[in-house]
Design a protein around this motif. Structure first.
Motif, PDB file in Angstrom:
ATOM      1  N   VAL A 156       0.852  -1.197   0.000  1.00 23.86           N
ATOM      2  CA  VAL A 156       0.000   0.000   0.000  1.00 23.86           C
ATOM      3  C   VAL A 156       0.880   1.237   0.000  1.00 23.86           C
ATOM      4  O   VAL A 156       1.883   1.286   0.707  1.00 23.86           O
ATOM      5  CB  VAL A 156      -0.943  -0.010   1.227  1.00 23.86           C
ATOM      6  N   ARG A 190       0.676  -3.431  -5.858  1.00 20.93           N
ATOM      7  CA  ARG A 190      -0.045  -2.342  -5.190  1.00 20.93           C
ATOM      8  C   ARG A 190      -1.524  -2.678  -5.063  1.00 20.93           C
ATOM      9  O   ARG A 190      -2.110  -3.341  -5.914  1.00 20.93           O
ATOM     10  CB  ARG A 190       0.138  -1.030  -5.944  1.00 20.93           C
ATOM     11  N   SER A 191      -2.127  -2.181  -3.994  1.00 26.47           N
ATOM     12  CA  SER A 191      -3.524  -2.511  -3.709  1.00 26.47           C
ATOM     13  C   SER A 191      -4.480  -1.979  -4.766  1.00 26.47           C
ATOM     14  O   SER A 191      -5.612  -2.453  -4.854  1.00 26.47           O
ATOM     15  CB  SER A 191      -3.920  -1.956  -2.337  1.00 26.47           C
ATOM     16  N   ASN A 192      -4.039  -1.001  -5.578  1.00 29.58           N
ATOM     17  CA  ASN A 192      -4.930  -0.486  -6.607  1.00 29.58           C
ATOM     18  C   ASN A 192      -4.812  -1.250  -7.922  1.00 29.58           C
ATOM     19  O   ASN A 192      -5.437  -0.879  -8.914  1.00 29.58           O
ATOM     20  CB  ASN A 192      -4.680   1.006  -6.849  1.00 29.58           C
ATOM     21  N   ASP A 193      -3.990  -2.327  -7.944  1.00 27.96           N
ATOM     22  CA  ASP A 193      -3.932  -3.163  -9.131  1.00 27.96           C
ATOM     23  C   ASP A 193      -5.296  -3.806  -9.375  1.00 27.96           C
ATOM     24  O   ASP A 193      -6.031  -4.144  -8.445  1.00 27.96           O
ATOM     25  CB  ASP A 193      -2.872  -4.246  -8.946  1.00 27.96           C
ATOM     26  N   ALA A 197      -8.132  -5.206  -6.773  1.00 28.37           N
ATOM     27  CA  ALA A 197      -9.357  -4.406  -6.707  1.00 28.37           C
ATOM     28  C   ALA A 197     -10.588  -5.259  -6.987  1.00 28.37           C
ATOM     29  O   ALA A 197     -11.651  -5.049  -6.387  1.00 28.37           O
ATOM     30  CB  ALA A 197      -9.273  -3.238  -7.692  1.00 28.37           C
ATOM     31  N   PRO A 219      -6.529   1.424  -0.291  1.00 29.07           N
ATOM     32  CA  PRO A 219      -6.429   2.391  -1.398  1.00 29.07           C
ATOM     33  C   PRO A 219      -6.730   1.709  -2.739  1.00 29.07           C
ATOM     34  O   PRO A 219      -6.219   0.632  -3.022  1.00 29.07           O
ATOM     35  CB  PRO A 219      -4.972   2.870  -1.326  1.00 29.07           C
ATOM     36  N   ARG A 220      -7.528   2.371  -3.553  1.00 29.93           N
ATOM     37  CA  ARG A 220      -7.895   1.817  -4.851  1.00 29.93           C
ATOM     38  C   ARG A 220      -7.535   2.739  -6.006  1.00 29.93           C
ATOM     39  O   ARG A 220      -7.709   2.367  -7.167  1.00 29.93           O
ATOM     40  CB  ARG A 220      -9.401   1.525  -4.889  1.00 29.93           C
ATOM     41  N   LEU A 221      -7.059   3.930  -5.729  1.00 27.64           N
ATOM     42  CA  LEU A 221      -6.742   4.890  -6.787  1.00 27.64           C
ATOM     43  C   LEU A 221      -5.266   5.189  -6.767  1.00 27.64           C
ATOM     44  O   LEU A 221      -4.653   5.203  -5.696  1.00 27.64           O
ATOM     45  CB  LEU A 221      -7.547   6.183  -6.601  1.00 27.64           C
TER      46      LEU A 221
END
Length: 221
Positions: A156, A190-193, A197, A219-221
């Motif tokens: 993250v 990354r968590s926004n991958d 997601a 985090p998603r963006l």
């Protein structure tokens, strides 16, 4: 012991700052993606040379977590070695160290996509482990229910006043928990991958590892 208390399907767990997961009710410590002997595997396949100290560093941190928790059961959640040949190349002193860590404990190697489990080391080798209400496996499934997995090495990134920080992180929603990689030489997704997601529910949380674990909305963006 620095950690963040979380709950999954009624099971009370602690996400430790080291990246390990502690389940007090079962005296169980779970770690994922150790990727031991990665430097050996990269050298063998002609990749960039890495200092060959990651196995020692990873085992040192694992020994510390076992000392702190006094866990009676250890679950290694897959990709414990970077490949099967890496497991066979484990130096004898490190092999003996793992044997000492296993002594007096139930030790489970879950099969990963990098290795089928170190077949010549002690412990039990399983595709997955069910301990209701939880199931331990290497890769998350789309229809998870009380699932604990690894594989994706989630991390993250958060903004700070000065810049940004990036840390390995646990990802948690109502049905699943994805552990960060525990190994020293491991990257991360990354968590926004898009993969993460889609896997994680809209209200998913992230627990950042480190000296003071922090829980935030994923985090998603």
């Amino acid at each position: 012991m620095n950690g963040c208390d979380i709950t999954l399907h009624g099971a009370r767990l602690t996400a430790l700052g080291s990246g390990a997961l502690w389940w007090p009710a079962h005296s169980l410590l779970c770690v994922s993606d150790l990727h031991l002997c990665k430097s050996e595997r990269m050298a063998r396949r002609g990749g960039p040379g890495l200092p060959p100290y990651e196995t020692r560093d990873t085992l040192t941190r694992l020994a510390a977590d076992l000392d702190h928790t006094q866990a009676r059961t250890v679950v290694c959640l897959g990709d414990s070695f970077d490949d099967l040949q890496a497991a066979r190349s484990l130096p004898e002193e490190d092999r003996l160290w793992i044997t000492r860590l296993q002594a007096g404990r139930t030790w489970v190697w879950i099969e990963g996509n990098h290795d089928p489990g170190p077949i010549d080391l002690g412990g039990t080798h399983l595709a997955e482990l069910a301990l209701p209400p939880l199931t331990f496996r290497h890769i998350a499934t789309s229809d998870a229910s009380g699932e604990i997995s690894g594989h994706y090495h989630p991390k993250v990134t958060l903004p700070t006043r000065a810049s940004r920080i990036t840390r390995p992180a646990f990802l948690l929603d109502d049905d699943r928990l994805i552990l960060p990689a525990y190994g020293t030489y491991t990257g991360g997704l990354r968590s926004n991958d898009g993969v993460l997601a889609q896997l994680m529910q809209p209200d998913a949380k992230a627990v950042l590892t480190g000296p003071v674990p922090v829980q935030v909305p994923m985090p998603r963006l």
